[in-house]
Design a protein around this motif. Structure first.
Motif, mmCIF file in Angstrom:
data_model
loop_
_atom_site.group_PDB
_atom_site.id
_atom_site.type_symbol
_atom_site.label_atom_id
_atom_site.label_comp_id
_atom_site.label_asym_id
_atom_site.label_seq_id
_atom_site.Cartn_x
_atom_site.Cartn_y
_atom_site.Cartn_z
ATOM 1 N N ASN A 165 0.849 -1.178 0.000
ATOM 2 C CA ASN A 165 0.000 0.000 0.000
ATOM 3 C C ASN A 165 0.895 1.242 0.000
ATOM 4 O O ASN A 165 1.595 1.506 0.979
ATOM 5 C CB ASN A 165 -0.912 -0.040 1.227
ATOM 6 C CG ASN A 165 -1.866 1.109 1.260
ATOM 7 O OD1 ASN A 165 -1.469 2.265 1.216
ATOM 8 N ND2 ASN A 165 -3.141 0.789 1.365
ATOM 9 N N VAL A 166 0.854 2.000 -1.090
ATOM 10 C CA VAL A 166 1.730 3.155 -1.258
ATOM 11 C C VAL A 166 1.442 4.231 -0.206
ATOM 12 O O VAL A 166 2.368 4.829 0.348
ATOM 13 C CB VAL A 166 1.613 3.731 -2.686
ATOM 14 C CG1 VAL A 166 2.401 5.022 -2.840
ATOM 15 C CG2 VAL A 166 2.091 2.694 -3.706
ATOM 16 N N ASP A 167 0.169 4.476 0.089
ATOM 17 C CA ASP A 167 -0.183 5.503 1.079
ATOM 18 C C ASP A 167 0.343 5.138 2.465
ATOM 19 O O ASP A 167 0.926 5.974 3.157
ATOM 20 C CB ASP A 167 -1.698 5.725 1.122
ATOM 21 C CG ASP A 167 -2.214 6.351 -0.170
ATOM 22 O OD1 ASP A 167 -1.455 7.087 -0.826
ATOM 23 O OD2 ASP A 167 -3.386 6.101 -0.521
ATOM 24 N N ASN A 168 0.146 3.880 2.864
ATOM 25 C CA ASN A 168 0.704 3.425 4.151
ATOM 26 C C ASN A 168 2.221 3.501 4.118
ATOM 27 O O ASN A 168 2.858 3.882 5.100
ATOM 28 C CB ASN A 168 0.279 1.996 4.462
ATOM 29 C CG ASN A 168 -1.175 1.874 4.850
ATOM 30 O OD1 ASN A 168 -1.830 2.855 5.151
ATOM 31 N ND2 ASN A 168 -1.676 0.661 4.822
ATOM 32 N N ILE B 3 4.890 5.241 6.777
ATOM 33 C CA ILE B 3 5.934 4.444 7.437
ATOM 34 C C ILE B 3 7.313 4.976 7.052
ATOM 35 O O ILE B 3 8.208 5.087 7.891
ATOM 36 C CB ILE B 3 5.774 2.950 7.088
ATOM 37 C CG1 ILE B 3 4.427 2.434 7.613
ATOM 38 C CG2 ILE B 3 6.933 2.131 7.645
ATOM 39 C CD1 ILE B 3 3.978 1.137 6.987
ATOM 40 N N PHE B 4 7.484 5.318 5.770
ATOM 41 C CA PHE B 4 8.750 5.885 5.293
ATOM 42 C C PHE B 4 9.068 7.174 6.050
ATOM 43 O O PHE B 4 10.192 7.361 6.535
ATOM 44 C CB PHE B 4 8.655 6.166 3.788
ATOM 45 C CG PHE B 4 9.902 6.741 3.184
ATOM 46 C CD1 PHE B 4 10.871 5.914 2.640
ATOM 47 C CD2 PHE B 4 10.116 8.115 3.142
ATOM 48 C CE1 PHE B 4 12.032 6.440 2.080
ATOM 49 C CE2 PHE B 4 11.265 8.653 2.587
ATOM 50 C CZ PHE B 4 12.237 7.813 2.057
ATOM 51 N N ASN B 5 8.085 8.070 6.155
ATOM 52 C CA ASN B 5 8.310 9.344 6.835
ATOM 53 C C ASN B 5 8.685 9.151 8.299
ATOM 54 O O ASN B 5 9.497 9.901 8.833
ATOM 55 C CB ASN B 5 7.087 10.251 6.695
ATOM 56 C CG ASN B 5 6.939 10.780 5.279
ATOM 57 O OD1 ASN B 5 7.901 10.869 4.528
ATOM 58 N ND2 ASN B 5 5.715 11.111 4.900
ATOM 59 N N ALA B 6 8.133 8.130 8.928
ATOM 60 C CA ALA B 6 8.410 7.884 10.346
ATOM 61 C C ALA B 6 9.728 7.142 10.581
ATOM 62 O O ALA B 6 10.340 7.293 11.640
ATOM 63 C CB ALA B 6 7.257 7.089 10.967
ATOM 64 N N ASN B 7 10.175 6.342 9.606
ATOM 65 C CA ASN B 7 11.333 5.469 9.846
ATOM 66 C C ASN B 7 12.523 5.690 8.920
ATOM 67 O O ASN B 7 13.639 5.315 9.275
ATOM 68 C CB ASN B 7 10.897 4.005 9.704
ATOM 69 C CG ASN B 7 9.926 3.588 10.757
ATOM 70 O OD1 ASN B 7 10.319 3.239 11.850
ATOM 71 N ND2 ASN B 7 8.633 3.646 10.455
ATOM 72 N N CYS B 8 12.291 6.264 7.758
ATOM 73 C CA CYS B 8 13.345 6.316 6.746
ATOM 74 C C CYS B 8 13.778 7.731 6.387
ATOM 75 O O CYS B 8 14.900 7.943 5.913
ATOM 76 C CB CYS B 8 12.880 5.621 5.460
ATOM 77 S SG CYS B 8 12.119 4.007 5.718
ATOM 78 N N ALA C 257 4.435 -3.807 6.625
ATOM 79 C CA ALA C 257 4.937 -2.435 6.657
ATOM 80 C C ALA C 257 6.121 -2.276 5.706
ATOM 81 O O ALA C 257 6.223 -1.274 4.986
ATOM 82 C CB ALA C 257 5.329 -2.046 8.079
ATOM 83 N N ILE C 258 7.010 -3.260 5.682
ATOM 84 C CA ILE C 258 8.167 -3.208 4.784
ATOM 85 C C ILE C 258 7.709 -3.274 3.331
ATOM 86 O O ILE C 258 8.225 -2.542 2.475
ATOM 87 C CB ILE C 258 9.182 -4.314 5.134
ATOM 88 C CG1 ILE C 258 9.817 -4.008 6.497
ATOM 89 C CG2 ILE C 258 10.250 -4.447 4.044
ATOM 90 C CD1 ILE C 258 10.713 -5.101 7.043
#
Length: 142
Positions: A56-59, A63-68, A125-126
């Motif tokens: 899921n691109v939106d999810n 997740i990217f913004n929070a972890n990457c 999530a990954i």
């Protein structure tokens, strides 16, 4: 059943159709047609069971913004500036090429200065992050 994706459902339907075709062809009297039908069934089955990586691109963006994003904001790389998340860089540097599976492997296991996120993020999530990275590298990072 809410967590089953549409791609999984389509894959299951295609697998069922391929199985039915193969089974029906086994009862065919004409041996020449049997070989053709079995080949068609095997091809359909092979297509149906290919892994469908469609996070899921939106999810993934969340997740990217929070972890990457601390290291990869805007698709960049603050540690190794030449190894960005831009399309051309992923094609050159990512083991396995620019695809979701390769991103999943890198995010899960880490590499060089990049830590492994396999113990921090679950598989879904990954996969979502991988879908986001591939989609955004195609569209262009802001």
């Amino acid at each position: 059943f809410e967590s089953i994706s549409n791609i999984t459902i389509v894959t299951m339907k295609l697998t069922l159709i391929a199985t039915l075709l193969a089974t029906a062809s086994a009862f065919s009297i004409n041996k020449a047609d049997l070989g053709k039908a079995a080949t068609a069934g095997a091809i359909a089955f092979g297509i149906a069971v290919q892994p469908a990586l469609a996070g899921n691109v939106d999810n993934g963006e969340q997740i990217f913004n929070a972890n990457c994003a601390a290291c990869h904001a805007g698709g960049q790389n603050v540690i190794m500036p030449e190894k960005t998340l831009e399309k051309e860089a992923l094609e050159s540097y990512l083991a396995g090429g620019r695809n979701e599976k390769a991103v999943i492997t890198q995010v899960t296991n880490g590499k060089n200065a990049m830590p492994a996120f396999g113990g921090r993020l679950d598989d879904e999530a990954i996969a979502d992050v991988a879908a986001y990275v591939i989609a955004t590298s195609e569209a262009g990072w802001d």
